[in-house]
Design an enzyme around this catalytic site. Structure first.
Site, PDB file in Angstrom:
ATOM      1  N   GLY A 242       1.708   4.162  -9.609  1.00 49.94           N
ATOM      2  CA  GLY A 242       0.371   3.618  -9.496  1.00 49.94           C
ATOM      3  C   GLY A 242       0.038   2.840  -8.250  1.00 49.94           C
ATOM      4  CB  CYS A 358       5.936   9.903   1.579  1.00 50.95           C
ATOM      5  SG  CYS A 358       6.932  10.458   0.182  1.00 50.95           S
TER       6      CYS A 358
END
Length: 428
Positions: A242, A358
Site C-alpha cells: 500500500g 521498479c
C-alpha cells in the site's frame, strides 16, 4: 565485539548465502539467533559488511583475484570503508577472533586497476544483463550500474494528512533527517559510512502517530506523477503493502475514492494497519478479482505497479542481483502482460492507465508499454516528462524514452530505479 569478530561473522554469513543461495536478510537473522551474545551494533556492522560485499561482489572478486567470502569481506574494508592494509592489520592484531589476512588477495588488490576489468565487472552486474543496460543507458550504462551498487539512503514520506514535512523533520532532528531533493513530501536520512547504523525510525512515536511512512523517494515521485485530482476514482491494481495507495490518498486529501487490490493476499495484508495509522478514509481494499467487477470501464486512473525483477532496488537488495536469471525475467514479463491486460478493463473512456515497475530493464519497461498499446489500439502513450517538469521544476531529470516514458535511477535522480509510463484510453 572487535572488528575481527565482526569480520569473521560477516564471512560466515556470506558463506551461508553462497552455499544455500538464500536471501541475505534470512541469513543475517539466523546468524543473529545463533550468536545471541552479539550486540545490536555488532549485528549492524556485520550486516553492513555483508550488504556492501554483495553490492560490489564482482569488482571485489576481480581486484582481489579471489571470490571467496573472506576476500569479499576484506575488500569491503579496504575499498568501501577506507582502511589501508596497514591500518587493517593493526586493527586485527591480537584479536583472536580475527580471520587471517588473505595475503595473496591483498597483493593482487595493490596491483590491479578496475579500469582494466571487463565492463560488466566494472558495473558489478551479471554478464547476461549487460546488453539490457547498454540498451537502456547507452554510453552511460557503466555509471548507471555502479550507482546501483552504492549504499542507499533511508527515505521517508511525510503524511500530509497528519503533519507537514517541516514538522516531521523537526521531530526527527536527532536522526539527521533533511528534505528530499525532488519529492515534495520526501525526507532523507543519509546512508552513513562504515559500521554506522541507520536510525530505527519505525520505533519513533511520530511513526506510530502516522506522521510519516518509510518510502523510497523514487516511489514518492512516481506517485506524484500520477497527478490525481481530489475527486478521482482510482484503482491501484497491484497495491502490495500500500505504499503508493497511501501516497495517493494524501495527495487527494482523503477525497475521491481509491480501490486497492492485489492478487497476493499476503502482500496486501499490511495495508489495513497502515491505512489506520495514516488516517486514510478514502480507500477500499479488495483481495478478489470479482470484487472489481463494478469498476470495469469506470476508473479515472488505473495504476499497475507491476511485479518485476526489482533491478531498480539492487542497492537495497543486492543479493537478488546475483539470483536473477533469464527464466525469472521471462516469468515476470508474462505476469506484467497479464496485469496490464486485466487492469486495462477498468479504465473509463478518456481515462488513464499508469504502468510502473521498479526495474531498469527495457524488456520490462518500454517494450511492455509499447506491446500493450500495439495490442490495444484504444490506448495511446502520453509523454510524462512535461508533467515531471511541471511538478518538479528545476529538479534533476530522469531518463526520457522515445515514447515519453520516464526512468528514474540512482545516478540521475538519486532514487531507486523506477519506470513510469502513462497510457490514455481514447474517449468513445
Amino acid at each position: 565485539m572487535r572488528l575481527g569478530g565482526r569480520l569473521a561473522g560477516a564471512i560466515e554469513v556470506l558463506a551461508d548465502i553462497e552455499a544455500r543461495r538464500r536471501p541475505v536478510a534470512d541469513a543475517l537473522k539466523d546468524w543473529g539467533l545463533s550468536h545471541r551474545f552479539a550486540g545490536s551494533g555488532d549485528r549492524s556492522a556485520i550486516g553492513n559488511i555483508v550488504y556492501d560485499a554483495l553490492r560490489m561482489k564482482l569488482s571485489h572478486a576481480w581486484l582481489m583475484e579471489d571470490e571467496s567470502p573472506e576476500a569479499l569481506a576484506f575488500a569491503v574494508l579496504l575499498r568501501q570503508w577506507g582502511l589501508t592494509a596497514e591500518a587493517l592489520a593493526g586493527e586485527l592484531e591480537g584479536d583472536r577472533f580475527a580471520p587471517a589476512l588473505p595475503q595473496a588477495a591483498l597483493a593482487a588488490l595493490s596491483t590491479r586497476r578496475l579500469e582494466d576489468a571487463p565492463a560488466h565487472v566494472q558495473g558489478d552486474i551479471p554478464l547476461w544483463i549487460q546488453p539490457a543496460f547498454e540498451a537502456a543507458f547507452g554510453d552511460a550504462w557503466i555509471r548507471e550500474a555502479q550507482a546501483l551498487a552504492e549504499r542507499p539512503s533511508l527515505d521517508l514520506r511525510a503524511n500530509r494528512l497528519k503533519a507537514p514535512r517541516d514538522k516531521v523533520i523537526a521531530a526527527l532532528e536527532e536522526t539527521g533527517a533533511k528534505p528530499s531533493a525532488i519529492a515534495h513530501d520526501g525526507i532523507r536520512i543519509a546512508p552513513g559510512e562504515g559500521a554506522s547504523r541507520l536510525p530505527n525510525v519505525t520505533a519513533e512515536l511520530t511513526f506510530a502517530k502516522g506522521w510519516f511512512e518509510v518510502q523510497d523517494e523514487g516511489s514518492q515521485i512516481v506517485s506524484e506523477l500520477v497527478d490525481p485530482r481530489d475527486g478521482d476514482q482510482i484503482l491501484d491494481y497491484c497495491a502490495g503493502g500500500g505504499g503508493k495507495t497511501l501516497a495517493l490518498s494524501a495527495l487527494m486529501r482523503n477525497k475521491g475514492q481509491i480501490h486497492a487490490f492485489d492478487a497476493d493476499r499476503k502482500r496486501l495484508a499490511p495495508i489495513i494497519e497502515r491505512l489506520k495509522r495514516a488516517g486514510t478514509r478514502n480507500v477500499q481494499v479488495h483481495d478478489r478479482p470479482q470484487q472489481l467487477k463494478a469498476l470495469e470501464d469506470g476508473c479515472d486512473i488505473v495504476l499497475v505497479d507491476a511485479p518485476c525483477t526489482g533491478t531498480g532496488t539492487w542497492r537495497r537488495r543486492p543479493d537478488t542481483k546475483w539470483r536473477l536469471t533469464e527464466r525469472s525475467l521471462e516469468e515476470r514479463l508474462s505476469q506484467q502482460q497479464d496485469a496490464l491486460a486485466n487492469a486495462a478493463r477498468h479504465v473509463r473512456p478518456g481515462g488513464t492507465l499508469v504502468y510502473i515497475t521498479c526495474s531498469v530493464l527495457p524488456a520490462e519497461n518500454e517494450a511492455q508499454a509499447q506491446a500493450f498499446v500495439a495490442a490495444h489500439p484504444d490506448f495511446e502513450q502520453k509523454p510524462a516528462l512535461p508533467v515531471y517538469q511541471r511538478l518538479f521544476a528545476g529538479a534533476p531529470e530522469p531518463w526520457a524514452g522515445e515514447k515519453g516514458a520516464l526512468t528514474l535511477t540512482p545516478a540521475t535522480t538519486g532514487t531507486d530505479g523506477f519506470f513510469f509510463s502513462v497510457m490514455t484510453r481514447k474517449a468513445s
